[in-house]
Design an enzyme around this catalytic site. Structure first.
Site, PDB file in Angstrom:
ATOM      1  CG  HIS A 154      22.623  63.523  -5.905  1.00 59.47           C
ATOM      2  ND1 HIS A 154      21.677  64.485  -6.176  1.00 59.47           N
ATOM      3  CD2 HIS A 154      22.529  63.262  -4.575  1.00 59.47           C
ATOM      4  CE1 HIS A 154      21.050  64.803  -5.056  1.00 59.47           C
ATOM      5  NE2 HIS A 154      21.548  64.071  -4.070  1.00 59.47           N
TER       6      HIS A 154
ATOM      7  CG  ASP B  59      19.765  65.738  -1.365  1.00 60.88           C
ATOM      8  OD1 ASP B  59      19.001  65.885  -0.397  1.00 60.88           O
ATOM      9  OD2 ASP B  59      19.762  64.725  -2.092  1.00 60.88           O
TER      10      ASP B  59
END
Length: 396
Positions: A194, A347
């Site tokens: 990520h 997120d």
């Protein structure tokens, strides 16, 4: 001069008064979505150390020993006093529960703002070897009446020994307990690449690079350090090494500095061969090469615990570095509650919930040389659990 990071005084971790105070969950009475944060945990006070070690040493997902039911408890008993002393040197216990709860509270606050349609959200902690245990937490989900549960591993890089063990524990729990019919389950078992995870590690590194004199700053060797893994697990096909390397690569791309870097491994246990080079050996080797300005980066840990506060800060940054003749060694902080990290957690979860994918094909695929019937059974359990067909069959 050696960095003073290894000699600082760490605040004593208070002993919790009860299990309810240990949980310190979000103050949500009727949560719609549960975020279940998985980790191995750490003893909050030294009285828990013996049981903590016993559970690790008898967990074949974590470590494989001959006659484990006898040898494991013996090793745990022999090591208890030594490990208790280490925890006393970092304040009397592990801060991992405190950090996980702080991260969880900030995460669900962000989710309530960013995804009100799936809220209210509540975080739960499910530890493998200390309270709050996995089975207690999953029993609580049903009591709280949640509609959706996102199982969220706090190990960004997947290993059968860490995330795999926690997921096996969930599957084991539901072998003797009916699966709640009203909860829609899904899982996030890895998130090594990520971009916001790389960004927060880059920010933590940049903070410590500033501690070096500008004249030598670009020549500081950055040593990314992660918990090692037995080579037999690597040969079996465990994805952990290449996922850790992926995080390293993403972090260096974000950091955009000319410094040399290497990936090294810490925390080997037992006589069998593990992933190398070992972190302490790398420190000594660079000192012999004349590279005496080093920065350690714990790349696989998202919060401080004994392997950062004691193994890195005291054993390596001070004892090993001093003996090796290192001039300056710094250690980057773990993400903890850095705003970028909370943004990363949110997120990851929102993307997962919006994707519609309940369980990844990567998780459902066994290692090429997997010989664990328990692993196969757990994957089959989650394959069924995390499907709309299962939910519709039991609820609709």
């Amino acid at each position: 001069m050696l960095s003073t990071i290894c000699r600082k005084t760490f605040p004593r971790v208070p002993r919790p008064a009860s299990l309810s105070s240990v949980r310190m969950l979000s103050d949500v009475q009727n949560p719609k979505t549960a975020i279940v944060m998985l980790n191995m945990g750490g003893p909050t006070h030294i009285d828990q150390v013996g049981d903590y070690l016993h559970r690790i040493m008898t967990d074949r997902d974590m470590i494989q020993l001959p006659i484990q039911n006898k040898l494991g408890p013996w090793i745990a008993s022999r090591r208890t006093e030594e490990v208790q002393k280490k925890y006393m040197e970092i304040g009397g216990g592990s801060p991992i529960l405190k950090w996980t709860n702080s991260q969880g509270r900030l995460l669900v606050e962000a989710l309530d703002k960013l995804s009100p349609e799936t809220g209210p959200h509540k975080h739960y902690v499910a530890f493998r070897y200390v309270p709050p245990f996995t089975e207690e937490t999953f029993a609580q989900l049903e009591k709280d009446g949640v509609e959706r549960a996102v199982i969220f591993s706090q190990y960004p890089q997947y290993s059968c020994a860490t995330t795999g063990s926690s997921l096996n524990a969930i599957a084991d729990f539901y072998k003797s307990t009916p699966v709640p019919k009203n909860i829609k389950f899904s899982m996030i078992e890895r998130w090594a690449s990520h971009p916001l995870l790389a960004k927060v590690f880059a920010q933590r590194i940049q903070e410590k690079l500033e501690a070096f004199d500008p004249s030598i700053r670009d020549d500081v060797v950055i040593l990314f350090t992660a918990h090692s893994l037995p080579l037999k697990a690597v040969s079996r096909g465990d994805t952990y090494p290449h996922e850790v390397a992926a995080t390293v690569g993403s972090t260096m791309q974000q950091l955009a500095v000319p410094n040399p870097h290497r990936l090294v491994w810490q925390s080997k246990v037992g006589p069998l061969p593990w992933l190398q080079p070992y972190t302490d050996d790398a420190i000594k080797a660079y000192a012999k090469q004349g590279r005496k300005h080093l920065l350690l980066v714990p790349i696989a840990f998202v919060n401080e615990h004994i392997e950062t506060l004691h193994e890195l800060d005291i054993e390596y940054c001070y004892d090993v570095a001093k003996e090796a003749g290192i001039k300056q060694i710094e250690r980057a902080a773990t993400p903890n509650v850095h705003p970028t990290f909370i943004e990363a957690l949110a997120d990851v979860v929102i993307n997962h919930m919006n994707s519609g994918q309940r369980v990844s094909k990567q998780f459902l695929t066994r290692c090429p040389h997997c010989v664990s019937a328990r692993c196969q059974s757990s994957k089959e359990f989650f394959r069924e659990l995390c499907t709309d067909k299962y939910y519709e069959k039991n609820v609709l």
